[in-house]
Design a protein around this motif. Structure first.
Motif, mmCIF file in Angstrom:
data_model
loop_
_atom_site.group_PDB
_atom_site.id
_atom_site.type_symbol
_atom_site.label_atom_id
_atom_site.label_comp_id
_atom_site.label_asym_id
_atom_site.label_seq_id
_atom_site.Cartn_x
_atom_site.Cartn_y
_atom_site.Cartn_z
ATOM 1 N N TYR A 132 0.833 -1.202 0.000
ATOM 2 C CA TYR A 132 0.000 0.000 0.000
ATOM 3 C C TYR A 132 0.870 1.256 0.000
ATOM 4 C CZ TYR A 132 -4.329 -2.604 0.731
ATOM 5 O OH TYR A 132 -5.404 -3.429 0.568
ATOM 6 N N ARG A 133 2.063 1.150 -0.542
ATOM 7 C CA ARG A 133 2.956 2.315 -0.569
ATOM 8 C C ARG A 133 2.392 3.446 -1.428
ATOM 9 N NH1 ARG A 133 6.778 -1.897 -0.985
ATOM 10 N NH2 ARG A 133 6.836 -1.653 -3.251
ATOM 11 N N TRP A 134 1.497 3.115 -2.328
ATOM 12 C CA TRP A 134 0.895 4.104 -3.220
ATOM 13 C C TRP A 134 -0.185 4.934 -2.540
ATOM 14 C CZ3 TRP A 134 -4.240 3.050 -3.210
ATOM 15 C CH2 TRP A 134 -4.612 1.737 -2.912
ATOM 16 N N LEU A 135 -0.656 4.524 -1.369
ATOM 17 C CA LEU A 135 -1.807 5.157 -0.736
ATOM 18 C C LEU A 135 -1.596 6.643 -0.422
ATOM 19 C CD1 LEU A 135 -4.661 4.924 0.378
ATOM 20 C CD2 LEU A 135 -3.701 3.991 2.498
ATOM 21 N N PRO A 136 -0.463 7.072 0.169
ATOM 22 C CA PRO A 136 -0.312 8.509 0.465
ATOM 23 C C PRO A 136 -0.364 9.386 -0.780
ATOM 24 C CG PRO A 136 1.264 7.224 1.740
ATOM 25 C CD PRO A 136 0.648 6.280 0.756
ATOM 26 N N ALA A 137 0.263 8.953 -1.866
ATOM 27 C CA ALA A 137 0.245 9.749 -3.094
ATOM 28 C C ALA A 137 -1.159 9.832 -3.672
ATOM 29 C CB ALA A 137 1.203 9.156 -4.118
ATOM 30 N N ALA A 138 -1.904 8.731 -3.606
ATOM 31 C CA ALA A 138 -3.278 8.743 -4.099
ATOM 32 C C ALA A 138 -4.146 9.655 -3.253
ATOM 33 C CB ALA A 138 -3.843 7.325 -4.118
ATOM 34 N N GLY A 155 -5.033 2.536 -9.530
ATOM 35 C CA GLY A 155 -5.102 1.448 -10.495
ATOM 36 C C GLY A 155 -3.801 0.689 -10.619
ATOM 37 N N ALA A 156 -2.698 1.424 -10.685
ATOM 38 C CA ALA A 156 -1.391 0.770 -10.807
ATOM 39 C C ALA A 156 -1.013 0.052 -9.520
ATOM 40 C CB ALA A 156 -0.332 1.805 -11.168
ATOM 41 N N GLY A 157 -1.420 0.613 -8.376
ATOM 42 C CA GLY A 157 -1.079 -0.013 -7.106
ATOM 43 C C GLY A 157 -1.842 -1.291 -6.836
ATOM 44 N N VAL A 158 -3.097 -1.329 -7.264
ATOM 45 C CA VAL A 158 -3.947 -2.494 -7.006
ATOM 46 C C VAL A 158 -3.790 -3.549 -8.088
ATOM 47 C CG1 VAL A 158 -6.337 -3.276 -6.801
ATOM 48 C CG2 VAL A 158 -5.616 -1.154 -5.686
ATOM 49 N N HIS A 159 -3.833 -3.110 -9.357
ATOM 50 C CA HIS A 159 -3.814 -4.064 -10.475
ATOM 51 C C HIS A 159 -2.389 -4.209 -11.002
ATOM 52 C CE1 HIS A 159 -8.134 -4.235 -10.371
ATOM 53 N NE2 HIS A 159 -8.183 -2.917 -10.387
ATOM 54 N N THR A 160 -1.548 -4.787 -10.189
ATOM 55 C CA THR A 160 -0.136 -4.921 -10.540
ATOM 56 C C THR A 160 0.096 -5.840 -11.727
ATOM 57 O OG1 THR A 160 0.049 -6.688 -8.883
ATOM 58 C CG2 THR A 160 0.609 -4.449 -8.181
ATOM 59 N N GLU A 161 -0.899 -6.682 -12.030
ATOM 60 C CA GLU A 161 -0.755 -7.622 -13.146
ATOM 61 C C GLU A 161 -1.026 -6.968 -14.488
ATOM 62 O OE1 GLU A 161 -5.124 -7.329 -12.935
ATOM 63 O OE2 GLU A 161 -3.449 -7.080 -11.561
ATOM 64 N N SER A 162 -1.628 -5.798 -14.486
ATOM 65 C CA SER A 162 -2.069 -5.155 -15.718
ATOM 66 C C SER A 162 -0.914 -4.496 -16.451
ATOM 67 C CB SER A 162 -3.141 -4.111 -15.397
ATOM 68 O OG SER A 162 -3.429 -3.331 -16.524
ATOM 69 N N ALA A 163 -0.911 -4.628 -17.779
ATOM 70 C CA ALA A 163 0.101 -3.949 -18.579
ATOM 71 C C ALA A 163 -0.028 -2.434 -18.434
ATOM 72 C CB ALA A 163 -0.041 -4.348 -20.049
ATOM 73 N N THR A 164 -1.241 -1.959 -18.210
ATOM 74 C CA THR A 164 -1.462 -0.524 -18.034
ATOM 75 C C THR A 164 -0.705 0.017 -16.831
ATOM 76 O OG1 THR A 164 -3.660 -0.768 -19.017
ATOM 77 C CG2 THR A 164 -3.235 1.252 -17.767
ATOM 78 N N SER A 165 -0.560 -0.796 -15.795
ATOM 79 C CA SER A 165 0.116 -0.343 -14.578
ATOM 80 C C SER A 165 1.582 -0.021 -14.812
ATOM 81 C CB SER A 165 -0.005 -1.403 -13.477
ATOM 82 O OG SER A 165 0.773 -2.550 -13.793
#
Length: 297
Positions: A132-138, A155-165
């Motif tokens: 959850y390191r992305w939480l403060p920036a979000a 989206g990038a923090g949660v869906h780490t499997e996605s190419a979009t991330s």
């Protein structure tokens, strides 16, 4: 199959109303939806289960036809509302998805009358397996009113499997701006501050799986084979300490599989809820094995 929806207004513990949407015939199943969405995303699942179950949907506080949410958010109201609906409907089966899975698991740990609990991609933090390191920036972006940026970070923090991330942030923000023009995108954007509050609470519960060892319900911990790689070990860790739990990896499925309701996932849920007493994870031998794992074909 009965696809006629009924709507009832159920008094909550705090005097507010819970609007209950129900469909189907058979044993009751209550669905606790995930963060950032409303029950509209789960109607397909409900209809596809409706030939075997009475499926109950309700919007959690602060969404659509639900009452306002108490602040600061601590999840207690969510647990109280689920307790109210269990008593009102008599249902003893619960499905929890993502953040709703966290609420449902907390309710089961409180020994609410849940006999069988199916969790799909439950947002439960175990030994920091999901970062959850992305939480403060979000949160900073959302507080500044920059919802596209906040959504891109989430989206990038949660869906780490996605190419979009793995795309540059600027490109992800551009994609989110387009997404926010769609009905589901607008809903997710409006609810993003709420989602971040729930995420922060989930993060505060990070710790060893043993904190969930008191869950006595039969538990199915499911995740998609095409989803983030942190859910299989999280589910395995939870199943290792719960006395009546098993894991399930669903082929050809990612985080939104419960919303899409493919038949092989629907049938797996029905099999779990309809297993005769003593034939499910609580004991005895069956195709649903305690602390085992199999794929749905």
């Amino acid at each position: 199959m009965d696809q006629n929806w009924t709507v009832q207004r159920v008094p909550a513990a705090d005097g507010a109303e819970i609007v209950l949407h129900s469909v189907g015939i058979g044993p009751g199943v209550i669905v606790v939806h995930g963060g950032g969405v409303t029950i509209e995303m789960y109607r397909r699942l409900a209809v596809r289960l409706a030939d075997r179950f009475t499926v109950h949907l309700y919007n959690r506080r602060g969404r659509a036809d639900a009452a306002a949410r108490a602040e600061p958010y601590d999840g207690e109201q969510d647990i109280d509302d689920l307790a109210t609906l269990l008593a009102f409907t008599g249902a003893r089966n619960v499905i929890g998805h993502s953040g709703g899975g966290f609420i449902a698991l907390r309710a089961a740990a409180r020994r609410l009358p849940i006999d069988r609990l199916a969790l799909y991609d439950p947002a439960v933090q175990v030994n920091s397996l999901g970062s959850y390191r992305w939480l403060p920036a979000a949160r900073q972006a959302a507080d500044a009113g920059d919802i596209p940026r906040a959504m891109a970070i989430v989206g990038a923090g949660v869906h780490t499997e996605s190419a979009t991330s793995r795309l540059p942030l600027a490109l992800r923000i551009a994609i989110c701006k387009i997404f926010l023009r769609t009905p589901i995108g607008r809903t997710m954007g409006e609810l993003l501050p709420t989602t971040l509050d729930e995420t922060a609470l989930i993060h505060r519960f990070d710790g060893p799986p043993e904190q969930w060892a008191g869950v006595e319900a039969e538990v199915l911990l499911a995740c998609g084979a095409n989803g983030p790689d942190y859910w299989p070990p999280t589910n395995a860790a939870l199943a290792s300490v719960m006395p009546h739990a098993r894991t399930l990896v669903v082929p050809r499925a990612n985080h939104d599989a419960l919303n899409r309701a493919p038949q092989h996932l629907v049938d797996a849920l029905a099999e779990f809820f309809l297993a005769p007493p003593g034939r499910g994870p609580r004991g005895g031998s069956s195709s649903i094995r305690s602390r085992g794992e199999r794929d749905v074909e």
